[in-house]
Design a protein around this motif. Sequence first.
Motif, PDB file in Angstrom:
ATOM      1  N   PHE A 191     -14.486 -24.823  10.811  1.00 25.31           N
ATOM      2  CA  PHE A 191     -14.399 -25.856   9.786  1.00 25.31           C
ATOM      3  C   PHE A 191     -15.792 -26.254   9.297  1.00 25.31           C
ATOM      4  CE2 PHE A 191     -13.759 -30.204   8.214  1.00 25.31           C
ATOM      5  CZ  PHE A 191     -12.711 -29.978   7.350  1.00 25.31           C
ATOM      6  N   PHE A 192     -16.766 -26.190  10.215  1.00 19.89           N
ATOM      7  CA  PHE A 192     -18.124 -26.514   9.792  1.00 19.89           C
ATOM      8  C   PHE A 192     -18.682 -25.465   8.834  1.00 19.89           C
ATOM      9  CE2 PHE A 192     -17.898 -29.444  13.347  1.00 19.89           C
ATOM     10  CZ  PHE A 192     -18.475 -30.564  12.769  1.00 19.89           C
ATOM     11  N   ILE A 193     -18.230 -24.221   9.002  1.00 18.56           N
ATOM     12  CA  ILE A 193     -18.658 -23.200   8.032  1.00 18.56           C
ATOM     13  C   ILE A 193     -18.097 -23.558   6.662  1.00 18.56           C
ATOM     14  CG2 ILE A 193     -18.746 -20.737   7.548  1.00 18.56           C
ATOM     15  CD1 ILE A 193     -17.832 -20.212  10.312  1.00 18.56           C
ATOM     16  N   LEU A 194     -16.852 -24.028   6.678  1.00 21.34           N
ATOM     17  CA  LEU A 194     -16.226 -24.402   5.412  1.00 21.34           C
ATOM     18  C   LEU A 194     -17.067 -25.467   4.713  1.00 21.34           C
ATOM     19  CD1 LEU A 194     -13.565 -24.184   3.637  1.00 21.34           C
ATOM     20  CD2 LEU A 194     -12.987 -26.354   4.706  1.00 21.34           C
ATOM     21  N   LEU A 195     -17.489 -26.479   5.500  1.00 18.09           N
ATOM     22  CA  LEU A 195     -18.317 -27.531   4.906  1.00 18.09           C
ATOM     23  C   LEU A 195     -19.600 -26.936   4.342  1.00 18.09           C
ATOM     24  CD1 LEU A 195     -17.857 -30.460   7.454  1.00 18.09           C
ATOM     25  CD2 LEU A 195     -16.627 -30.006   5.328  1.00 18.09           C
ATOM     26  N   GLY A 196     -20.178 -25.994   5.103  1.00 15.75           N
ATOM     27  CA  GLY A 196     -21.393 -25.317   4.639  1.00 15.75           C
ATOM     28  C   GLY A 196     -21.145 -24.604   3.323  1.00 15.75           C
ATOM     29  N   MET A 197     -20.003 -23.927   3.232  1.00 13.46           N
ATOM     30  CA  MET A 197     -19.693 -23.188   2.004  1.00 13.46           C
ATOM     31  C   MET A 197     -19.495 -24.135   0.828  1.00 13.46           C
ATOM     32  SD  MET A 197     -17.188 -20.197   3.370  1.00 13.46           S
ATOM     33  CE  MET A 197     -16.695 -19.646   1.747  1.00 13.46           C
ATOM     34  N   MET A 198     -18.904 -25.306   1.112  1.00 14.87           N
ATOM     35  CA  MET A 198     -18.697 -26.275   0.032  1.00 14.87           C
ATOM     36  C   MET A 198     -20.028 -26.731  -0.536  1.00 14.87           C
ATOM     37  SD  MET A 198     -15.607 -28.626   1.344  1.00 14.87           S
ATOM     38  CE  MET A 198     -13.923 -28.140   1.139  1.00 14.87           C
TER      39      MET A 198
END
Lengths: 447, 275
Positions: B137-144
Amino acid sequence: MQILKDIAIKAEHLGKKYLIGHQEENARYVALRDVLMRNTRMFLSRTKDLLKGRPIIQGDRLEEIWALRDVNFKVKRGESIGIIGRNGAGKSTLLKVICRITEPSAGRVAVRGRVASLLEVGTGFHPELSGRENIYLNGAILGMSRTEIRRKFDKIVSFAEIEKYLDTPVKRYSSGMYVRLAFAVAAHLEPEILLVDEVLAVGDTEFQKKCLGKMDDVTQGGRTVLFVSHNMNAIQRLCKRCIVLSQGRIAFDGQTSEAIAFYLKSREANQQISWPDASRAPGDEVVRLRAVRITGEDGQVRSQFDVRDPVVLQIEFQIFKKTQLAISVQFIGALGNYIMASMDNYINGPWGEQPPYSAGIYKSSCYIPGDFLNEGQLSINLWIYSPPLPPYLSAHVRMLNVVSVDICDNHQPNGARGSFPYEWGIEPAVRPKLRWVTEQLKRNNGE
Amino acid sequence: MQDEVLILEPGRAEKNYWRDLWRYRELFIILAWRDICVRYKQTAIGIAWAVLRPFLTMLVFTVIFQRVAKLPSDGNAPYALMVFAAVLAWSFFSTSLSEASNSLIGNERLITKVYFPRIIIPAATIVSAFIDFLISFFILLGMMVYYRFLPGWNLFLLPAFVILALLASLGPGLWITALNVKYRDFRYVIPFIVQLGLYISPVGFSSNLIPDKWRLLYSLNPMVGVINGFRWCILGGKSQIYWPGFVLSIIVVLFFLWLGVSNFRRMEKSFADLI
C-alpha cells in the motif's frame, strides 16, 4: 451425564475406531487387463468416497481397528494415575481423546476443569525464533495466557538454565538446552488436569532427575495427572494408582505396584511389527517406518535369544522425498533403564555432507554380537531424522518400545557366565564376554 | 470458581464453538506473529520481496496491456495506477488463499499434539498476507505522488473492500485446507486457481471492457467485485462500480464463506486422525 464434584475425569464405554486398508500382497497382476480393471475399480471407489466426504483409504480390503474399546474409569480430583501398556495398546489415543485432539467413536468422557496436554515437549517450537520468542509461542500453544507467561518468564528461564542464550535462535541450541527449555515451559503449566505422554524420556540423566522432581511437585500440588510412560520407575514414583491397557481395553486398574507386576508378567515380547498400509505408518511426508524386526543371524524372527546368540535388528523404511537420513536406536531394559545407544553408519564422514537417499524402500540392519547383552527383556526406541539437524529438530519417526525381545541365559558353560552357578542379576546393562588374561608373574619366594 | 464440565462424545456439535474461539484469541495473535517473524527472518531480502512482486507484476501488465494491446484505462486515471490498484487486491487475495490452504499441512505437529480450534491456523496466516498488503500500500502512495494523483474521499472506504477481499479468500481457503488434509491432491489446485485467476480477473485491464450482456455473468468471479471496489476507492470517481455485479460478487463471497466454514467445522474433528 452426571458427574460428581470430586471427579475430574469419567469415561463411560469409551471407544475409538480407525479404518485401515490392506493391500492384497499375494495378488499378482500380470495381465494389463487385470491392472486396468483393478485401477478402474479403485478409481470408482475413491470417487465415491470423495463425493460422500469419506476419507479415501488405500488398499483392497478395509479393516476396522478399535484403538480403544469399552473403556470405563473414573479419576478423582487431585489423583495422579499412571497408564501403562504395550505400543498400540491405546495409551496415547486415550490421552488424545481426553484432551480433544481427536473425537471418540463410541461412549463418552466427562472432564471437569481446564486440561493441558504434554504429549511432546517443544510442540510448536520454531527453530528460527529465539529462546525468548519460543517461550511465548510454546506457552500460548500449551494454553497459557500472555500475562501468565510474563509472570512465570524468569522462573522458566532459570529452570531451563539458558539465561545467556535467550536471544539466540533455538536452532543453534544444543539438544540439552533445547529439551531443557521445552520442558521448562511445560513444567510451569498450571491446569486442573495435566496429561503427560513420555516426555521424561528425553534429556540427560541429571535433567531427567530435575524433571521428575518437578513432576513430584505437580502431582503433590493437588493437580489431577494422567501419566503415560514406559519408565516403570517414574510411574512407581509418581502414581499410586495405575491402569494397564491391552489392545484398547483396560486389563488392570489398581495399585501401581500390582499393576506393574501384572504388566511385566502379561506382556509378551513383540519381536516384529509392520505397517502394510504406508499411509498409516508412523512418519511424515519424507519418510515412514514400514517394519521393525528382531531376528537371528539367519534372518528368522525369534522371540527368545540365548545370551550367546547374536541379535539382528532390522528396520525397514520408505523414503518419499530425497533426503539425508540417519537412524538412532536406544536399547531399554525391563525396568525402563537405559542400556545403550547406537546410530547407523550414516553419521560417519563430515557432518551434514552425507549423500542423500533417493526415494524408495530401504532396510537397515544392526548387528549386536552374541555374549554381550545381559539376560532379561530388551526393548527398542527408534528415531529417524534428517542430518544436519539434530534428532529433536528433525525427527520423522520417534517410536518408543517399538519391538522387544527376551534374552535368556541357559546356563551353558561356553557362554559369558561359564559355569558360574548363581544368579547374576539383571541390573548390569550388559554382560559381555570380554577377553581376560590371567598369568602368573612370579613364583613366591622359597618355593 | 465453578469448574466447567466438558462432555466429549461422537458427533457432538460444539455448542460453544465461537466462544471457545474467542478464548483462544491469544493463540491466534501469537501464531500470526510467528508466521510474520519467520517469514521476514528466513528470506534474505525479507520485506523487499513483498515490495518487488506486486511492483513487477504491475510493470509487466502495464507494458503488455497498455503499450502492446493498447487497452484504455478507467476514465483518465494513469494506466499503471489502475493496474496497481487491482494487483494490490489480487495479491492480497492470492497470498492469503495459498497460505491458508497449505496452513494445516504445514502445522501437522501442532494438530496432532495439542487441542485448539483448528480454524485459528488458516486464519492466522491471513494476517501475514495482510502485512504484505500494507507494505504494498505504501508503494501505491508512492505512485500517487509520482503521478501527482489526488485520491478522493472514496479512499476512506478501502478498509471495507479489504475485508471483502479477506472474506473472499477465507472461504475457499478454509474449504481447500480442510480438503487438503484428506486428499493431498488439492494442493495442486491452488497454484492453478491463482495463475488462471490472474488473467480471468480484471487485473491487467478495466472491467468496463467486458460487453454489457456478459457483465453479470463475469461478476460471478468474486474478485471482480473486489477489484472494482478497490479501483473505485483508489481512483476516485474515475472508475464506476457496476452495482448488480457487485451485489452478485458479495453473494458469491458469502456463499463460499458459508461453504468453507461449515465444511471446515464438519471435518476439523477428524484432522488429527487424517493428517
